[in-house]
Design a protein around this motif. Sequence first.
Motif, PDB file in Angstrom:
ATOM      1  N   MET A 223     -17.979   5.420   4.757  1.00 24.41           N
ATOM      2  CA  MET A 223     -18.035   4.327   3.794  1.00 24.41           C
ATOM      3  C   MET A 223     -17.323   4.601   2.464  1.00 24.41           C
ATOM      4  O   MET A 223     -16.800   3.660   1.840  1.00 24.41           O
ATOM      5  CB  MET A 223     -19.494   3.931   3.520  1.00 24.41           C
ATOM      6  CG  MET A 223     -20.173   3.171   4.669  1.00 24.41           C
ATOM      7  SD  MET A 223     -19.386   1.572   5.024  1.00 24.41           S
ATOM      8  CE  MET A 223     -18.536   1.934   6.562  1.00 24.41           C
ATOM      9  N   PRO A 224     -17.276   5.838   1.954  1.00 25.63           N
ATOM     10  CA  PRO A 224     -16.642   6.056   0.652  1.00 25.63           C
ATOM     11  C   PRO A 224     -15.224   5.505   0.545  1.00 25.63           C
ATOM     12  O   PRO A 224     -14.856   4.939  -0.489  1.00 25.63           O
ATOM     13  CB  PRO A 224     -16.674   7.580   0.508  1.00 25.63           C
ATOM     14  CG  PRO A 224     -17.893   7.993   1.250  1.00 25.63           C
ATOM     15  CD  PRO A 224     -17.930   7.084   2.440  1.00 25.63           C
ATOM     16  N   THR A 225     -14.412   5.643   1.589  1.00 23.82           N
ATOM     17  CA  THR A 225     -13.030   5.155   1.542  1.00 23.82           C
ATOM     18  C   THR A 225     -12.989   3.633   1.422  1.00 23.82           C
ATOM     19  O   THR A 225     -12.183   3.076   0.673  1.00 23.82           O
ATOM     20  CB  THR A 225     -12.247   5.611   2.783  1.00 23.82           C
ATOM     21  OG1 THR A 225     -12.330   7.033   2.887  1.00 23.82           O
ATOM     22  CG2 THR A 225     -10.778   5.217   2.682  1.00 23.82           C
ATOM     23  N   TYR A 226     -13.868   2.961   2.145  1.00 25.12           N
ATOM     24  CA  TYR A 226     -13.940   1.500   2.059  1.00 25.12           C
ATOM     25  C   TYR A 226     -14.378   1.055   0.668  1.00 25.12           C
ATOM     26  O   TYR A 226     -13.790   0.148   0.077  1.00 25.12           O
ATOM     27  CB  TYR A 226     -14.924   0.957   3.106  1.00 25.12           C
ATOM     28  CG  TYR A 226     -14.413   1.010   4.520  1.00 25.12           C
ATOM     29  CD1 TYR A 226     -13.755  -0.071   5.097  1.00 25.12           C
ATOM     30  CD2 TYR A 226     -14.595   2.146   5.305  1.00 25.12           C
ATOM     31  CE1 TYR A 226     -13.288  -0.030   6.399  1.00 25.12           C
ATOM     32  CE2 TYR A 226     -14.126   2.207   6.607  1.00 25.12           C
ATOM     33  CZ  TYR A 226     -13.477   1.108   7.151  1.00 25.12           C
ATOM     34  OH  TYR A 226     -13.004   1.171   8.441  1.00 25.12           O
ATOM     35  N   LEU A 227     -15.424   1.691   0.160  1.00 32.60           N
ATOM     36  CA  LEU A 227     -15.935   1.305  -1.157  1.00 32.60           C
ATOM     37  C   LEU A 227     -14.901   1.571  -2.249  1.00 32.60           C
ATOM     38  O   LEU A 227     -14.804   0.814  -3.215  1.00 32.60           O
ATOM     39  CB  LEU A 227     -17.237   2.062  -1.449  1.00 32.60           C
ATOM     40  CG  LEU A 227     -18.420   1.695  -0.545  1.00 32.60           C
ATOM     41  CD1 LEU A 227     -19.588   2.644  -0.768  1.00 32.60           C
ATOM     42  CD2 LEU A 227     -18.852   0.245  -0.781  1.00 32.60           C
ATOM     43  N   TYR A 228     -14.120   2.618  -2.075  1.00 33.22           N
ATOM     44  CA  TYR A 228     -13.062   2.917  -3.041  1.00 33.22           C
ATOM     45  C   TYR A 228     -12.039   1.786  -3.081  1.00 33.22           C
ATOM     46  O   TYR A 228     -11.697   1.285  -4.162  1.00 33.22           O
ATOM     47  CB  TYR A 228     -12.388   4.233  -2.662  1.00 33.22           C
ATOM     48  CG  TYR A 228     -11.148   4.528  -3.483  1.00 33.22           C
ATOM     49  CD1 TYR A 228     -11.242   4.830  -4.840  1.00 33.22           C
ATOM     50  CD2 TYR A 228      -9.885   4.479  -2.903  1.00 33.22           C
ATOM     51  CE1 TYR A 228     -10.105   5.086  -5.604  1.00 33.22           C
ATOM     52  CE2 TYR A 228      -8.744   4.738  -3.651  1.00 33.22           C
ATOM     53  CZ  TYR A 228      -8.852   5.040  -4.997  1.00 33.22           C
ATOM     54  OH  TYR A 228      -7.730   5.272  -5.746  1.00 33.22           O
ATOM     55  N   LEU A 229     -11.570   1.342  -1.921  1.00 32.86           N
ATOM     56  CA  LEU A 229     -10.553   0.287  -1.883  1.00 32.86           C
ATOM     57  C   LEU A 229     -11.110  -1.072  -2.302  1.00 32.86           C
ATOM     58  O   LEU A 229     -10.363  -1.942  -2.748  1.00 32.86           O
ATOM     59  CB  LEU A 229      -9.940   0.176  -0.489  1.00 32.86           C
ATOM     60  CG  LEU A 229      -8.948   1.267  -0.097  1.00 32.86           C
ATOM     61  CD1 LEU A 229      -8.375   0.988   1.289  1.00 32.86           C
ATOM     62  CD2 LEU A 229      -7.805   1.381  -1.112  1.00 32.86           C
ATOM     63  N   LEU A 230     -12.416  -1.258  -2.180  1.00 30.85           N
ATOM     64  CA  LEU A 230     -13.028  -2.524  -2.587  1.00 30.85           C
ATOM     65  C   LEU A 230     -13.332  -2.562  -4.082  1.00 30.85           C
ATOM     66  O   LEU A 230     -13.445  -3.637  -4.667  1.00 30.85           O
ATOM     67  CB  LEU A 230     -14.321  -2.762  -1.795  1.00 30.85           C
ATOM     68  CG  LEU A 230     -14.137  -3.064  -0.301  1.00 30.85           C
ATOM     69  CD1 LEU A 230     -15.482  -3.050   0.411  1.00 30.85           C
ATOM     70  CD2 LEU A 230     -13.445  -4.406  -0.098  1.00 30.85           C
ATOM     71  N   SER A 231     -13.451  -1.406  -4.689  1.00 32.32           N
ATOM     72  CA  SER A 231     -13.796  -1.338  -6.109  1.00 32.32           C
ATOM     73  C   SER A 231     -12.547  -1.408  -6.976  1.00 32.32           C
ATOM     74  O   SER A 231     -11.421  -1.232  -6.502  1.00 32.32           O
ATOM     75  CB  SER A 231     -14.554  -0.042  -6.410  1.00 32.32           C
ATOM     76  OG  SER A 231     -13.647   1.049  -6.466  1.00 32.32           O
ATOM     77  N   ASP A 232     -12.755  -1.614  -8.259  1.00 34.81           N
ATOM     78  CA  ASP A 232     -11.629  -1.665  -9.204  1.00 34.81           C
ATOM     79  C   ASP A 232     -11.058  -0.285  -9.508  1.00 34.81           C
ATOM     80  O   ASP A 232     -10.065  -0.177 -10.230  1.00 34.81           O
ATOM     81  CB  ASP A 232     -12.069  -2.351 -10.501  1.00 34.81           C
ATOM     82  CG  ASP A 232     -12.260  -3.853 -10.315  1.00 34.81           C
ATOM     83  OD1 ASP A 232     -11.825  -4.381  -9.272  1.00 34.81           O
ATOM     84  OD2 ASP A 232     -12.850  -4.489 -11.204  1.00 34.81           O
ATOM     85  N   ASP A 233     -11.653   0.761  -8.955  1.00 33.64           N
ATOM     86  CA  ASP A 233     -11.107   2.102  -9.143  1.00 33.64           C
ATOM     87  C   ASP A 233      -9.801   2.299  -8.379  1.00 33.64           C
ATOM     88  O   ASP A 233      -9.087   3.275  -8.609  1.00 33.64           O
ATOM     89  CB  ASP A 233     -12.123   3.162  -8.696  1.00 33.64           C
ATOM     90  CG  ASP A 233     -13.294   3.271  -9.653  1.00 33.64           C
ATOM     91  OD1 ASP A 233     -13.105   3.013 -10.866  1.00 33.64           O
ATOM     92  OD2 ASP A 233     -14.411   3.589  -9.203  1.00 33.64           O
ATOM     93  N   SER A 234      -9.501   1.363  -7.468  1.00 31.30           N
ATOM     94  CA  SER A 234      -8.296   1.499  -6.639  1.00 31.30           C
ATOM     95  C   SER A 234      -7.230   0.458  -6.985  1.00 31.30           C
ATOM     96  O   SER A 234      -6.370   0.159  -6.152  1.00 31.30           O
ATOM     97  CB  SER A 234      -8.669   1.368  -5.153  1.00 31.30           C
ATOM     98  OG  SER A 234      -9.223   0.084  -4.892  1.00 31.30           O
ATOM     99  N   LEU A 235      -7.268  -0.069  -8.195  1.00 32.26           N
ATOM    100  CA  LEU A 235      -6.348  -1.156  -8.564  1.00 32.26           C
ATOM    101  C   LEU A 235      -4.878  -0.772  -8.410  1.00 32.26           C
ATOM    102  O   LEU A 235      -4.028  -1.640  -8.178  1.00 32.26           O
ATOM    103  CB  LEU A 235      -6.609  -1.606 -10.009  1.00 32.26           C
ATOM    104  CG  LEU A 235      -7.934  -2.318 -10.272  1.00 32.26           C
ATOM    105  CD1 LEU A 235      -8.031  -2.735 -11.733  1.00 32.26           C
ATOM    106  CD2 LEU A 235      -8.098  -3.521  -9.362  1.00 32.26           C
ATOM    107  N   GLU A 236      -4.559   0.493  -8.522  1.00 27.11           N
ATOM    108  CA  GLU A 236      -3.161   0.937  -8.436  1.00 27.11           C
ATOM    109  C   GLU A 236      -2.745   1.303  -7.014  1.00 27.11           C
ATOM    110  O   GLU A 236      -1.585   1.662  -6.780  1.00 27.11           O
ATOM    111  CB  GLU A 236      -2.938   2.143  -9.355  1.00 27.11           C
ATOM    112  CG  GLU A 236      -3.286   1.888 -10.819  1.00 27.11           C
ATOM    113  CD  GLU A 236      -2.530   0.705 -11.400  1.00 27.11           C
ATOM    114  OE1 GLU A 236      -1.315   0.599 -11.147  1.00 27.11           O
ATOM    115  OE2 GLU A 236      -3.171  -0.119 -12.084  1.00 27.11           O
ATOM    116  N   VAL A 237      -3.678   1.207  -6.077  1.00 26.93           N
ATOM    117  CA  VAL A 237      -3.368   1.604  -4.697  1.00 26.93           C
ATOM    118  C   VAL A 237      -2.943   0.380  -3.897  1.00 26.93           C
ATOM    119  O   VAL A 237      -3.695  -0.571  -3.748  1.00 26.93           O
ATOM    120  CB  VAL A 237      -4.599   2.262  -4.036  1.00 26.93           C
ATOM    121  CG1 VAL A 237      -4.268   2.707  -2.607  1.00 26.93           C
ATOM    122  CG2 VAL A 237      -5.076   3.443  -4.855  1.00 26.93           C
ATOM    123  N   ASN A 238      -1.724   0.410  -3.377  1.00 22.42           N
ATOM    124  CA  ASN A 238      -1.181  -0.731  -2.647  1.00 22.42           C
ATOM    125  C   ASN A 238      -0.211  -0.244  -1.580  1.00 22.42           C
ATOM    126  O   ASN A 238       0.608   0.634  -1.834  1.00 22.42           O
ATOM    127  CB  ASN A 238      -0.467  -1.689  -3.620  1.00 22.42           C
ATOM    128  CG  ASN A 238       0.031  -2.945  -2.947  1.00 22.42           C
ATOM    129  OD1 ASN A 238      -0.678  -3.575  -2.161  1.00 22.42           O
ATOM    130  ND2 ASN A 238       1.267  -3.346  -3.257  1.00 22.42           N
TER     131      ASN A 238
END
Length: 245
Positions: A223-238
């Motif tokens: 789950m951590p990877t999913y929660l990371y991409l769903l949160s605003d902590d990953s705004l620069e990841v695309n």
Amino acid sequence: MKEYQPKADCLVGKTILITGAGDGIGKTLALKCAEYGATVILLGKTVKKLEEVYDLIEQLGKQQASILPVDLQGATESHYADLADTIKREYGKLDALVHNAGQLGVLGPFGQIEKSTWDEVLQVNLTSQFMLTKALLPVLSLAENASTIFTTSGVGNQGRAYWGAYSVSKFATEGMMQTLADEYENSTQRFNAINPGATRTKMRASAFPAEDVSLLKGAEDIMPTYLYLLSDDSLEVNGQRLNAQ
């Protein structure tokens, strides 16, 4: 990302749609999203399973979830257009879309793949995701920041014998993700893919029936990877392919 520690309120105010939410990884993710404050839209074809997940979310005492019964095998573009209109009307925006539903098909020699199997796998794993994403792009654009997550596989960027239609569908899924990520690079939307890895699911069991499941990670573990991409902590990841294990 595997060691990501989400804040307790990291998904508060977000509306998240998860396909295949009635079982396996989708069910676990739906509960996690609700736990961290999101309003979850549960999409799947088996209403009873979705209702069970809905009830579990109710027991958390968090935001009330909603159920969208959709058969990805038979849904048409008009069905997805109506779905998008409903989400816009009820929620005003969509903050995240998680393409979790998938179909394995029949593993075996490429020359023995039945066209019906090919069509079924590509319909669920690719075509339905194209139609759903296309319909929801305008609703995702209404969010301050929107994250769309596709599900890939170890056979999604390195072909493997006997994985035929499933492998091809995951190659195409990664291509769709990368295309969208490039098109929307300078926007409020981001698109990425997660490879869950070997996880205790019904699909995994059907592919490896003799496997010792005690050696596999559970859905909770990835789950951590999913929660990371769903949160605003990953705004620069695309446009990235992330391994959950």
